[in-house]
Design an enzyme around this catalytic site. Structure first.
Site, PDB file in Angstrom:
ATOM      1  N   HIS A 138       1.228  -1.195  -0.252  1.00  0.00           N
ATOM      2  CA  HIS A 138      -0.229   0.158   0.114  1.00  0.00           C
ATOM      3  C   HIS A 138       0.972   0.631  -0.155  1.00  0.00           C
ATOM      4  O   HIS A 138       2.120   1.222   0.625  1.00  0.00           O
ATOM      5  CB  HIS A 138      -1.029   0.119   1.320  1.00  0.00           C
ATOM      6  CG  HIS A 138      -2.523   1.119   1.584  1.00  0.00           C
ATOM      7  ND1 HIS A 138      -1.670   2.276   1.400  1.00  0.00           N
ATOM      8  CD2 HIS A 138      -3.157   0.873   0.936  1.00  0.00           C
ATOM      9  CE1 HIS A 138      -2.680   3.264   1.638  1.00  0.00           C
ATOM     10  NE2 HIS A 138      -3.576   2.021   1.242  1.00  0.00           N
ATOM     11  N   GLU A 178      -3.673   1.849  -7.591  1.00  0.00           N
ATOM     12  CA  GLU A 178      -4.062   2.739  -6.866  1.00  0.00           C
ATOM     13  C   GLU A 178      -3.525   4.109  -6.624  1.00  0.00           C
ATOM     14  O   GLU A 178      -2.358   4.249  -6.309  1.00  0.00           O
ATOM     15  CB  GLU A 178      -3.865   2.717  -5.286  1.00  0.00           C
ATOM     16  CG  GLU A 178      -4.697   1.051  -4.584  1.00  0.00           C
ATOM     17  CD  GLU A 178      -4.838   1.137  -2.810  1.00  0.00           C
ATOM     18  OE1 GLU A 178      -6.190   1.361  -3.347  1.00  0.00           O
ATOM     19  OE2 GLU A 178      -4.365   1.840  -2.489  1.00  0.00           O
TER      20      GLU A 178
HETATM   21  C1  PEP Z   1      -6.484   2.964   0.594  1.00  0.00           C
HETATM   22  O1  PEP Z   1      -6.210   3.519   1.323  1.00  0.00           O
HETATM   23  O2  PEP Z   1      -6.473   2.380  -0.146  1.00  0.00           O
HETATM   24  C2  PEP Z   1      -7.628   3.677  -0.448  1.00  0.00           C
HETATM   25  C3  PEP Z   1      -8.122   3.943  -1.268  1.00  0.00           C
HETATM   26  O3  PEP Z   1      -8.237   5.157   0.512  1.00  0.00           O
HETATM   27  P1  PEP Z   1      -9.355   6.186   0.300  1.00  0.00           P
HETATM   28  O4  PEP Z   1     -10.520   5.148  -0.339  1.00  0.00           O
HETATM   29  O5  PEP Z   1      -9.691   6.627   1.346  1.00  0.00           O
HETATM   30  O6  PEP Z   1      -8.282   7.216  -1.407  1.00  0.00           O
END
Ligand code: PEP
Length: 256
Positions: free
Chosen positions: A93, A165
């Site tokens: 992450h 992400e």
């Molecule tokens: C994350 O940190 O994996 C994430 C997707 O956070 P958020 O949905 O709050 O952006």
């Protein structure tokens, strides 16, 4: 392929609060065959929640663990200790990469340790805002995908989930922006191409690719219909039970 809805609770909820949330979520959810609902509580809550959870409805994920199974590693929890407790684990992450200094070498070992202990890794990849602005997105994604999977045998690739992400779209990031469906589609296609070039097209098609970054009930439908996206990794919105169940409902609607 199933649709994955994964809630990353990060450093939130006491064990008691996590247990109450899980109780309510179990009550609210029917048994969806085609939706894999996963929640990722803090490590301390995983063991008690594993005794409470109904795995037909919900699976548990770790947020992190260490790649060595035992030894002099003060403060760490190993994937071998989580074997049978966590079904999945988030690995790499961006908060682990940028706050705790995890690099691709460590992430590679964590992915392998998770698989060795029968825990499915959800490998997170994503470029920062400055990497995107310098045109480095493709290189960063390729390096993170190939780097994270270095120790995975070809036969084990179907035991991996990848989450795209973009760091700039994560809600805790300063001035987070929403990623557009086109931006996501482009990177998801690149992830699949990287997998296909390295492991072959057939295997590449089997790896679920999720999107994460400020997902909420209003944008979940648009993100779930991006070509190649098989699910969502949800941070902030997963902390609010009604929002998380709404996202699961959206997934159900989109997939039916
Ligand atoms: C994350 O940190 O994996 C994430 C997707 O956070 P958020 O949905 O709050 O952006």
């Amino acid at each position: 392929m199933k649709t994955y809805i994964v809630g990353n609770w990060k450093l939130n909820f006491t064990v008691g609060e996590a247990s109450i949330y899980l109780h309510k979520l179990l009550k609210a959810l029917p048994n969806y065959r085609d939706i894999e609902v996963v929640v990722a509580p803090s490590t301390i809550a995983l063991q008690p929640l594993s005794l409470q959870v109904d795995r037909h409805k919900i699976k548990l994920a770790a947020q992190n663990a260490f790649y060595r199974d035992y030894g002099a590693f003060t403060g760490e929890t190993s994937f071998s200790q989580l074997r049978g407790i966590a079904d999945y684990t988030i690995v790499g992450h961006s908060e682990r990469r940028y706050i705790f200094g995890e690099n691709d070498k460590m992430i590679e070992k964590k992915v392998a340790a998770a698989i060795r202990n029968k825990i499915t890794p959800i490998l997170c990849v994503g470029e920062t805002e400055s990497e995107r602005s310098f045109g480095e997105t493709a290189d960063v994604i390729r390096d993170q995908v190939i780097g994270g999977l270095t120790d995975v045998a070809d036969d084990d690739l179907d035991k991996v989930v990848i989450a795209y992400e973009p760091v700039w779209a994560i809600s805790s990031t300063k001035a987070a922006k929403l990623a557009t469906p086109d931006e996501i589609a482009e990177v998801v296609a690149l992830i699949r191409k990287t997998l296909a070039d390295t492991y072959g097209k057939e295997v590449a098609e089997k790896v679920p690719v999720l999107f994460g970054g400020s997902v909420n009930p209003s944008n979940a439908g648009a993100y779930l219909t991006v070509p190649g996206v098989n699910g969502l990794l949800v941070g902030g919105s997963s902390l609010i039970l009604s929002e998380f169940t709404d996202i699961i409902e959206v997934a159900k609607r989109v997939r039916s």
